[in-house]
Design a protein around this motif. Sequence first.
Motif, PDB file in Angstrom:
ATOM      1  N   VAL A  35       0.877  -1.173   0.000  1.00 52.46           N
ATOM      2  CA  VAL A  35       0.000   0.000   0.000  1.00 52.46           C
ATOM      3  C   VAL A  35       0.915   1.224   0.000  1.00 52.46           C
ATOM      4  O   VAL A  35       2.076   1.145   0.410  1.00 52.46           O
ATOM      5  N   THR A  36       0.388   2.333  -0.444  1.00 50.37           N
ATOM      6  CA  THR A  36       1.139   3.575  -0.438  1.00 50.37           C
ATOM      7  C   THR A  36       0.334   4.617   0.318  1.00 50.37           C
ATOM      8  O   THR A  36      -0.873   4.748   0.115  1.00 50.37           O
ATOM      9  N   VAL A  37       1.004   5.321   1.205  1.00 49.30           N
ATOM     10  CA  VAL A  37       0.384   6.453   1.875  1.00 49.30           C
ATOM     11  C   VAL A  37       1.124   7.697   1.389  1.00 49.30           C
ATOM     12  O   VAL A  37       2.349   7.690   1.256  1.00 49.30           O
ATOM     13  N   ALA A  38       0.367   8.723   1.049  1.00 49.33           N
ATOM     14  CA  ALA A  38       0.954   9.967   0.556  1.00 49.33           C
ATOM     15  C   ALA A  38       0.392  11.128   1.366  1.00 49.33           C
ATOM     16  O   ALA A  38      -0.768  11.110   1.781  1.00 49.33           O
ATOM     17  N   PHE A  39       1.233  12.119   1.572  1.00 53.19           N
ATOM     18  CA  PHE A  39       0.843  13.318   2.308  1.00 53.19           C
ATOM     19  C   PHE A  39       1.129  14.531   1.437  1.00 53.19           C
ATOM     20  O   PHE A  39       2.191  14.637   0.841  1.00 53.19           O
ATOM     21  N   ARG A  40       0.177  15.434   1.398  1.00 53.03           N
ATOM     22  CA  ARG A  40       0.340  16.645   0.581  1.00 53.03           C
ATOM     23  C   ARG A  40       1.040  17.720   1.398  1.00 53.03           C
ATOM     24  O   ARG A  40       0.620  18.038   2.505  1.00 53.03           O
ATOM     25  N   THR A  41       2.083  18.285   0.822  1.00 54.27           N
ATOM     26  CA  THR A  41       2.836  19.329   1.509  1.00 54.27           C
ATOM     27  C   THR A  41       2.173  20.683   1.279  1.00 54.27           C
ATOM     28  O   THR A  41       1.270  20.821   0.443  1.00 54.27           O
ATOM     29  N   GLU A  42       2.646  21.678   1.983  1.00 50.76           N
ATOM     30  CA  GLU A  42       2.115  23.032   1.821  1.00 50.76           C
ATOM     31  C   GLU A  42       2.316  23.550   0.401  1.00 50.76           C
ATOM     32  O   GLU A  42       1.553  24.371  -0.074  1.00 50.76           O
ATOM     33  N   ILE A  47       4.262  13.566  -0.821  1.00 49.46           N
ATOM     34  CA  ILE A  47       5.352  12.749  -0.294  1.00 49.46           C
ATOM     35  C   ILE A  47       4.772  11.359  -0.069  1.00 49.46           C
ATOM     36  O   ILE A  47       3.782  11.206   0.650  1.00 49.46           O
ATOM     37  N   GLU A  48       5.373  10.334  -0.692  1.00 47.30           N
ATOM     38  CA  GLU A  48       4.816   8.978  -0.652  1.00 47.30           C
ATOM     39  C   GLU A  48       5.721   8.012   0.102  1.00 47.30           C
ATOM     40  O   GLU A  48       6.945   8.101   0.023  1.00 47.30           O
ATOM     41  N   TRP A  49       5.068   7.075   0.789  1.00 49.61           N
ATOM     42  CA  TRP A  49       5.738   5.961   1.460  1.00 49.61           C
ATOM     43  C   TRP A  49       4.988   4.695   1.081  1.00 49.61           C
ATOM     44  O   TRP A  49       3.763   4.636   1.182  1.00 49.61           O
ATOM     45  N   THR A  50       5.704   3.675   0.652  1.00 43.93           N
ATOM     46  CA  THR A  50       5.106   2.398   0.293  1.00 43.93           C
ATOM     47  C   THR A  50       5.576   1.355   1.291  1.00 43.93           C
ATOM     48  O   THR A  50       6.758   1.304   1.635  1.00 43.93           O
ATOM     49  N   PHE A  51       4.633   0.555   1.762  1.00 44.83           N
ATOM     50  CA  PHE A  51       4.951  -0.481   2.750  1.00 44.83           C
ATOM     51  C   PHE A  51       3.956  -1.624   2.630  1.00 44.83           C
ATOM     52  O   PHE A  51       3.008  -1.565   1.844  1.00 44.83           O
ATOM     53  N   GLU A  80     -10.652   5.079  18.382  1.00 45.06           N
ATOM     54  CA  GLU A  80     -11.004   5.313  16.990  1.00 45.06           C
ATOM     55  C   GLU A  80      -9.810   5.759  16.157  1.00 45.06           C
ATOM     56  O   GLU A  80      -9.927   5.906  14.946  1.00 45.06           O
ATOM     57  N   LEU A  81      -8.651   5.957  16.790  1.00 41.65           N
ATOM     58  CA  LEU A  81      -7.484   6.462  16.082  1.00 41.65           C
ATOM     59  C   LEU A  81      -6.372   5.441  16.001  1.00 41.65           C
ATOM     60  O   LEU A  81      -6.204   4.603  16.882  1.00 41.65           O
ATOM     61  N   LEU A  82      -5.603   5.534  14.922  1.00 37.00           N
ATOM     62  CA  LEU A  82      -4.360   4.785  14.761  1.00 37.00           C
ATOM     63  C   LEU A  82      -3.237   5.811  14.644  1.00 37.00           C
ATOM     64  O   LEU A  82      -3.450   6.915  14.148  1.00 37.00           O
ATOM     65  N   THR A  83      -2.059   5.428  15.072  1.00 36.40           N
ATOM     66  CA  THR A  83      -0.892   6.286  14.911  1.00 36.40           C
ATOM     67  C   THR A  83       0.029   5.658  13.884  1.00 36.40           C
ATOM     68  O   THR A  83       0.428   4.503  14.030  1.00 36.40           O
ATOM     69  N   LEU A  84       0.342   6.407  12.841  1.00 31.99           N
ATOM     70  CA  LEU A  84       1.280   5.990  11.809  1.00 31.99           C
ATOM     71  C   LEU A  84       2.550   6.806  12.009  1.00 31.99           C
ATOM     72  O   LEU A  84       2.508   8.031  11.959  1.00 31.99           O
ATOM     73  N   GLU A  85       3.661   6.116  12.259  1.00 32.86           N
ATOM     74  CA  GLU A  85       4.941   6.782  12.469  1.00 32.86           C
ATOM     75  C   GLU A  85       5.830   6.507  11.266  1.00 32.86           C
ATOM     76  O   GLU A  85       5.955   5.360  10.834  1.00 32.86           O
ATOM     77  N   ILE A  86       6.452   7.548  10.749  1.00 32.37           N
ATOM     78  CA  ILE A  86       7.343   7.436   9.607  1.00 32.37           C
ATOM     79  C   ILE A  86       8.663   8.103   9.981  1.00 32.37           C
ATOM     80  O   ILE A  86       8.674   9.216  10.504  1.00 32.37           O
ATOM     81  N   GLU A  87       9.741   7.392   9.694  1.00 34.24           N
ATOM     82  CA  GLU A  87      11.062   7.906  10.051  1.00 34.24           C
ATOM     83  C   GLU A  87      12.010   7.748   8.869  1.00 34.24           C
ATOM     84  O   GLU A  87      11.971   6.744   8.158  1.00 34.24           O
ATOM     85  N   SER A  88      12.827   8.750   8.659  1.00 32.88           N
ATOM     86  CA  SER A  88      13.847   8.708   7.610  1.00 32.88           C
ATOM     87  C   SER A  88      15.043   9.505   8.103  1.00 32.88           C
ATOM     88  O   SER A  88      14.957  10.169   9.138  1.00 32.88           O
TER      89      SER A  88
END
Length: 134
Positions: A35-42, A47-51, A80-88
Amino acid sequence: MHTDTIHQTQFVLLNESTTPVLSRLSFHAGEPFAVTVAFRTERGRWIEWTFARDLLATGLTEPAGLGDVRIRPDLSEDEELLTLEIESPDGYAAFELEREDVRAFLESSYELVPLGAESEHFDVDGLIEEISNV
């Protein structure tokens, strides 16, 4: 109409910020393990992450992931919430996702490629050709 891709867009919270960030989960039947999660910057870039799709599924009920991407039920009392942590090497970010949105996304992906049937939809020869032509 038949599709082989699923996208789900939602607003998520970044590092306990009060300003939501537009995010998009994507699944493509041709890459059934991911799956890919993407976040829109200002600035409007994504910005995409695939996992692994399994990592996302496991994270619905228990902490999952040891590397750059980790997901878990929220440690607060908000079930009702999940926490997604991304590190680079460039930094760290934690996002709060709605559990029901993630569950609905996964269920839609299972309609395209059932859980456990990923290898039937994976084109190994295509992957080998792709990495051989680099």
